[in-house]
Design an enzyme around this catalytic site. Structure first.
Site, PDB file in Angstrom:
ATOM      1  N   CYS A  62     -16.461  72.043 -36.898  1.00 40.55           N
ATOM      2  CA  CYS A  62     -16.081  71.996 -35.480  1.00 40.55           C
ATOM      3  C   CYS A  62     -15.700  73.397 -35.053  1.00 40.55           C
ATOM      4  O   CYS A  62     -16.146  74.374 -35.655  1.00 40.55           O
ATOM      5  CB  CYS A  62     -14.966  70.978 -35.228  1.00 40.55           C
ATOM      6  SG  CYS A  62     -13.373  71.449 -35.916  1.00 40.55           S
ATOM      7  N   CYS A  74       4.028  71.376 -38.137  1.00 38.99           N
ATOM      8  CA  CYS A  74       4.111  72.722 -37.578  1.00 38.99           C
ATOM      9  C   CYS A  74       4.567  73.741 -38.615  1.00 38.99           C
ATOM     10  O   CYS A  74       4.222  74.908 -38.543  1.00 38.99           O
ATOM     11  CB  CYS A  74       5.073  72.730 -36.404  1.00 38.99           C
ATOM     12  SG  CYS A  74       4.461  71.762 -35.032  1.00 38.99           S
TER      13      CYS A  74
END
Ligand SMILES: [Zn+2]
Length: 377
Positions: A335, A186
């Site tokens: 993607c 993160c």
């Protein structure tokens, strides 16, 4: 495990549910659940399990609370900064529910301690942010026959799956090869603070269902949550007969140590990275040999809009269709936002694709930087 009057008072709203009732609450009281990683996912999972009356909650984490954790790790508060997470979390859960036992494991999970730690638990929740730990936890659950509820988050997206021994695929069935590095955590990638709240709460939901034998667990289904679009998608996944750990002739029969962590921003060996503008330049007819384009989004996403040259091999089928990939030349994996395609690039590299390249930012970046008319699901 009969309930005391104090417990009956505390868990009234569970006792009122016919699907849980006294037998379910007694099962919860007897349950021993280990939460691996007291972070964004582990925080809500542990809080809800403790509140629900899960008799033993283990918290495993070797980090200390940092002020930047507080944006999402709701188990901690400002006064807890610099304390060991396992201990600070244990105190918080004990204040929430003194009826239960909370065990702090302030250690790093390794091949040589995973058996001893897991031995005291019936169910494992994985919310670790390291890919290597994720594989270690999965392998240990398969080898020791423990159910596992696994969740992961990245930026605005999360995914969830449940493994129950003998009843469906494991994490390695879905993502067969552990890349050598670690997933961007993160700190580097950023994450919407409330996102792990949703996924961690779903982990606790699955745990309570498994313990009380209520409802239908998320076995053989990968749940993907897109917070930006507020969309839940579900992908069917099968157990792989050739899975390295749960397959018919497993290669992994003992937990193995995670590889030493690398800097998350270090270049991954053998995988190229391309911006949307870079791909546009590469597709220019004057640029030489055109790259192969493999779009790994699911069929419905691909059908919404895709590059004309792209071939669709959805991520949910990717592991089974690796041999369809072009071997020589450059192959660009695409993607929606660049996460799934990175995983595909890593799998392709292991499968012998010469030059896998990840389109950074995916079709969203293409639409933003190159072609605003491109629809992206
Ligand atoms: Zn497997």
């Amino acid at each position: 495990m009969t309930l005391t009057p104090a417990e009956r008072a505390r868990y009234q709203r569970h006792l009122a549910l016919p699907e849980i009732g006294t037998p379910g609450q007694e099962k919860l009281k007897a349950a021993r659940v280990l939460v691996v990683g007291a972070g964004g996912l582990g925080s809500p999972a542990a809080l809800y399990l403790a509140a629900a009356g899960c008799g033993t909650v283990g918290l495993l984490d070797f980090d200390r609370v940092e002020v930047s954790n507080l944006q999402r790790q709701v188990l901690f508060d400002t006064a807890g900064v610099a304390q060991p997470k396992a201990e600070a979390g244990r105190e918080r859960l004990a204040r929430l529910n003194p009826e239960i036992r909370v065990v702090a494991h302030a250690l790093e999970l390794k091949a040589d301690n995973v058996r001893a730690v897991f031995a005291d638990y019936d169910l494992i929740l994985d919310g670790s942010d390291r890919l290597s730990t994720r594989y270690l936890v999965n392998d240990a659950c398969v080898i020791f026959g423990k159910p596992l509820v696994s969740a992961a988050i990245h930026r605005f997206e999360g995914q969830l799956m449940t493994y129950v021994p003998g009843r469906g695929p494991c994490y390695r069935c879905l993502f067969p090869e552990a890349p050598d590095g670690v997933v961007a955590n993160c700190a580097e990638a950023g994450v919407l603070g409330v996102l792990p709240g949703v996924l961690g709460t779903l982990q606790a939901t699955e745990a309570i269902k498994l313990i009380t034998h209520t409802g239908t667990p998320l076995i053989g289904r990968l749940l993907v949550y897109d917070a930006l679009e507020l969309r839940f998608s579900e992908f069917r996944v099968e157990r792989r007969r050739d899975c390295a750990v749960c397959g018919e002739t497993p290669m992994i029969t003992e937990p193995r140590d995670p590889k030493p962590p690398q800097a998350a921003d270090a270049p991954r060996d053998g995988i190229g990275h391309l911006t949307a503008q870079g791909l546009k330049a590469l597709l220019d007819p004057g640029a030489g040999a055109a790259p192969h384009l493999i779009d790994v989004r699911e069929r419905w996403e691909f059908d919404t809009g895709h590059l004309p040259q792209a071939v669709n091999i959805p991520m949910s089928e990717f592991a089974q269709r690796l041999k369809e990939l072009p071997r020589p030349g450059t192959t660009v994996f695409i993607c929606r936002s660049g996460g799934r395609s990175l995983r595909a690039s890593e799998m392709a590299l292991k499968a012998g694709v010469a030059k896998p390249v990840n389109l950074e930012g995916g079709m969203l970046a293409w639409a933003a930087e190159v072609d605003p008319t491109m629809p992206v699901a």
